[in-house]
Design a protein around this motif. Structure first.
Motif, mmCIF file in Angstrom:
data_model
loop_
_atom_site.group_PDB
_atom_site.id
_atom_site.type_symbol
_atom_site.label_atom_id
_atom_site.label_comp_id
_atom_site.label_asym_id
_atom_site.label_seq_id
_atom_site.Cartn_x
_atom_site.Cartn_y
_atom_site.Cartn_z
ATOM 1 N N ASP A 277 4.342 8.020 -10.209
ATOM 2 C CA ASP A 277 5.712 7.501 -10.171
ATOM 3 C C ASP A 277 6.726 8.623 -10.388
ATOM 4 O O ASP A 277 7.709 8.752 -9.654
ATOM 5 C CB ASP A 277 5.902 6.430 -11.251
ATOM 6 N N HIS B 289 -5.980 3.941 -6.479
ATOM 7 C CA HIS B 289 -4.775 4.589 -6.997
ATOM 8 C C HIS B 289 -3.692 4.739 -5.932
ATOM 9 O O HIS B 289 -2.504 4.501 -6.195
ATOM 10 C CB HIS B 289 -5.177 5.959 -7.574
ATOM 11 N N LYS C 293 -2.337 1.085 -5.336
ATOM 12 C CA LYS C 293 -1.881 0.402 -6.551
ATOM 13 C C LYS C 293 -0.644 1.070 -7.148
ATOM 14 O O LYS C 293 0.257 0.389 -7.666
ATOM 15 C CB LYS C 293 -3.015 0.388 -7.572
ATOM 16 N N ASN C 294 -0.576 2.399 -7.064
ATOM 17 C CA ASN C 294 0.543 3.137 -7.649
ATOM 18 C C ASN C 294 1.532 3.648 -6.599
ATOM 19 O O ASN C 294 2.350 4.514 -6.885
ATOM 20 C CB ASN C 294 0.021 4.307 -8.478
ATOM 21 N N CYS D 20 1.473 5.624 -4.032
ATOM 22 C CA CYS D 20 1.549 7.067 -3.784
ATOM 23 C C CYS D 20 2.140 7.376 -2.415
ATOM 24 O O CYS D 20 2.666 8.472 -2.190
ATOM 25 C CB CYS D 20 0.160 7.689 -3.896
#
Length: 547
Positions: A356, A425, A428-429, A431
Motif C-alpha cells: 500500500d 498477495h 488481495k493487496n 499490487c
C-alpha cells in the motif's frame, strides 16, 4: 601541507573566496582545473567519512557561495529564476485543490497559494487531502488552461527575467554539484548490501529507510539547491545528465585507497542490478530497451532512478527528483529513465511487504509524468510505453495463475483456462493498482488511446491479460459441514474486475464518440471477439462459434 589543509586553515569564508577565483579562472581557461577545490572536496566528501557530517555540509554551503553567506548567495541566485511553473512538491496528507474547469488532465492539482491567487470563481473545483503526494501544476499549459494560472505563474506569458546568471556566480556550484551527487550514489551503493547498519538482510525496507535517514543532511543540501530556482536547477540538470562526468567519477583507474573503494562500490552496484531482474519479455518485444534483461546506466540520473526503485521509493529522494521537474530537459530525461525502469517497478510491487505504501509512492512519481500528453506520447512512440505497461501488468498476474476449477459446458473441466488466484498477495493487496492507474492516465490522452486501439500486438496482449480475470473466484456451493469463516477473496475479485478491467475499458470508450474512432473501435471489437472465442475453446465449449 596538502591543499585541503591549507584551505581549511584559511577558514570557510576565505577558502570559499579563493576557490571561487580558481573556478572562475578555470572556466575561462578550460585546460585548467580547480585543483584546490577538488582537493578540499576529496577531504570533505571522502566516502569513508560519515555522510551526515555537519561540518562537511557547512563547508559545502560556504564554498558554493564563493565567500558570501549561503543566504546571500541564495538571494542572488533567485534573481535569475525565470521558471514559468510552480512545481511545489508535497507528500501524503497535504491539502490541495483540483479545478475541473481549468484542468486539461484529470490529474491536475494546485497548491493552496496558487489556487488562492488564481481566478477560479464559479468553477467546478474541490479541495482534497492528498493520499499519494503530488506537485503543483500551476503554469504548466500541458496540464491546465492558462486562464487558471495564478498571478505568480503565467507560463509562457510570464515576464522574462535575465536568462543566465553571471559565470562567477555559479562556477563553484558547477564543479561541486557532481561531487555531491557522487557522494550520495556511493552511499546508496554501499548500504544496499552493507551490514554496517546492523539490520538483517531480510528486513530490506528497514535497512533502506535507515540508509536514507543517514543521508538526510546531504539530501537536504540538494533539496535546498533545487529550491533556488531555474539557475541552480540548470546546474543540477547538467550534473545529472552529463555522461562523461558520470563515467569519469565512477570509474577510477589508479592505485590508491579511494580507487579500491570505488571498485568495491562498483561490485555492490553490479550485485544490486542483478538482484532486480526483468521478467522475460514477449518475443515480439525482445528489442524494447525497457524490457531487456540488462540495465545500463549512462549518467547519475539513471542510476538515481534505479536506486529510487531499489530502495522502494524513499520519500526524500523521490521529492528531490520531483522538485527538478520544472526544468524541461530534466523532465524529459527523468521520464525516460523512469520508463526504462518501469517493469522493475512492477516486480518491486510484488515483492514489497508494504505494498500500500509503495503503491502510493509509485503513483506520486508517475502521475507527474504521464499527465502530460506530449511527454506521454513521446514515450509511447520512442520507448513503447503502452507495451511496457500492459506487459508489466500481465507479468504480474502471471505469477498468481491457477487452473480454473469448475465443470464447464459439454462436461469439460475448464483446466485449459488459467485464472488469477484472488487469495494471493498480488490480488488481495491490489499490487496492480499503480500500473492500472498509470494506464488509465495515459489512455485519457486521445492520441495514445487511438494508438492502443489500433495496435494489433498490443490488443492481443491486453485481451490475453483480460482472459486471466474471466472465471476467477467462482462461487461454489458446498453441501456438508458448516464453514466457520467465509473467505474474503470476493472483495479482491470485485476490485480486480473494477480497477483492472472496467476502468481501462471506460477510458477507451470515452474516446469513441466520433467518426475518427470508428476504425479503432472496430479493430478493438474484433480482438474482443477473438478473445471470447479462445476463452470458450479453453473452457471446452466448441458449440459456440464467434465470428
Amino acid at each position: 601541507m596538502t591543499y585541503a589543509e591549507i584551505l581549511i586553515r584559511k577558514g570557510k569564508r576565505m577558502a570559499a573566496a579563493y576557490v571561487q577565483a580558481e573556478c572562475n579562472t578555470a572556466k575561462a581557461e578550460p585546460s585548467k582545473s580547480p585543483q584546490h577545490l577538488n582537493a578540499l572536496l576529496d577531504h570533505l566528501l571522502h566516502p569513508e567519512k560519515p555522510i551526515n557530517d555537519q561540518d562537511a555540509i557547512d563547508w559545502c554551503r560556504w564554498l558554493v557561495g564563493g565567500g558570501r553567506s549561503y543566504d546571500d548567495f541564495a538571494a542572488n541566485v533567485r534573481q535569475y529564476d525565470n521558471t514559468a511553473m510552480c512545481g511545489l512538491v508535497w507528500t501524503a496528507d497535504f491539502v490541495a485543490f483540483r479545478c475541473r474547469t481549468c484542468g486539461i488532465s484529470q490529474c491536475m492539482s494546485l497548491c493552496v497559494d496558487c489556487f488562492k491567487f488564481g481566478n477560479h470563481e464559479g468553477h467546478d473545483y474541490n479541495m482534497f487531502k492528498s493520499q499519494a503526494g503530488g506537485a503543483c501544476d500551476c503554469g504548466d499549459a500541458s496540464v491546465m488552461k492558462e486562464s487558471g494560472f495564478c498571478s505568480q505563474h503565467h507560463g509562457a506569458n510570464q515576464p522574462k527575467k535575465p536568462v543566465s546568471p553571471p559565470p562567477e556566480l555559479m562556477c563553484v556550484a558547477e564543479n561541486m554539484v557532481p561531487r555531491i551527487i557522487l557522494r550520495l550514489v556511493q552511499h546508496l551503493r554501499v548500504n544496499t548490501v552493507h551490514s554496517s547498519l546492523h539490520i538483517p538482510a531480510d528486513q530490506a525496507p528497514e535497512r533502506y529507510e535507515k540508509a536514507i535517514e543517514m543521508a538526510d543532511r546531504l539530501l537536504k543540501l540538494l533539496h535546498d539547491f533545487s529550491s533556488l530556482g531555474a539557475a541552480m536547477r540548470t546546474v543540477l540538470t547538467k550534473a545529472l545528465l552529463d555522461n562523461e562526468s558520470y563515467f569519469r567519477l565512477t570509474n577510477v583507474n589508479e592505485d590508491s585507497e579511494y580507487a579500491s573503494f570505488m571498485r568495491r562500490s562498483n561490485e555492490f552496484y553490479d550485485d544490486a542490478l542483478q538482484s532486480l531482474p526483468n521478467p522475460d519479455p514477449p518475443r515480439e518485444f525482445q528489442d524494447c530497451p525497457a524490457l531487456t534483461a540488462q540495465l545500463q546506466h549512462r549518467n547519475f540520473l539513471e542510476e538515481l532512478v534505479f536506486w529510487m526503485v531499489k530502495y522502494e521509493f524513499p520519500e526524500k529522494l523521490v521529492c528531490l527528483l520531483l522538485k527538478m521537474l520544472p526544468d524541461p530537459e530534466y523532465k524529459e530525461a527523468f521520464t525516460r529513465s523512469f520508463v526504462l525502469h518501469y517493469s522493475r517497478v512492477s516486480m518491486m510491487l510484488v515483492r514489497s511487504s508494504n505494498s500500500d505504501k509503495l503503491s502510493n509512492r509509485v503513483v506520486h512519481v508517475s502521475v507527474q509524468l504521464f499527465s502530460n500528453e506530449e511527454l506521454a506520447l513521446a514515450m509511447t512512440e520512442s520507448l513503447s510505453l503502452l507495451h511496457i505497461m500492459v506487459s508489466s501488468l500481465k507479468n504480474m498476474m502471471t505469477l498468481v495463475l491457477v487452473p480454473m476449477e469448475v465443470n464447464a459446458p459439454s462436461g469439460a473441466t475448464g483446466r485449459g483456462h488459467m485464472v488469477v488466484d484472488c487469495s494471493k498477495h498480488v490480488m488481495k493487496n491490489h499490487c496492480y493498482w499503480p500500473l492500472v492507474s498509470d494506464l488509465n492516465n495515459v489512455l485519457s490522452h486521445p492520441p495514445i488511446a487511438y494508438r492502443f486501439m489500433g495496435d494489433n500486438t498490443l490488443l492481443t496482449l491486453w485481451f490475453d491479460f483480460l482472459k486471466m480475470l474471466q472465471g476467477m473466484n467462482l462461487n461454489v456451493r458446498v453441501i456438508g459441514p458448516h464453514i466457520e469463516f467465509e473467505p474474503n477473496t470476493y472483495y479482491a475479485s470485485f476490485s480486480g474486475e473494477l480497477e483492472a478491467s472496467a476502468s481501462p475499458m471506460w477510458a477507451l470508450v470515452s474516446h469513441t464518440k466520433n467518426g475518427i474512432s470508428r476504425e479503432f473501435s472496430e479493430n478493438t471489437i474484433r480482438h474482443c471477439l477473438r478473445a471470447i472465442r479462445e476463452w470458450m475453446e479453453a473452457m471446452g465449449d466448441n458449440s459456440v462459434m464467434v465470428r
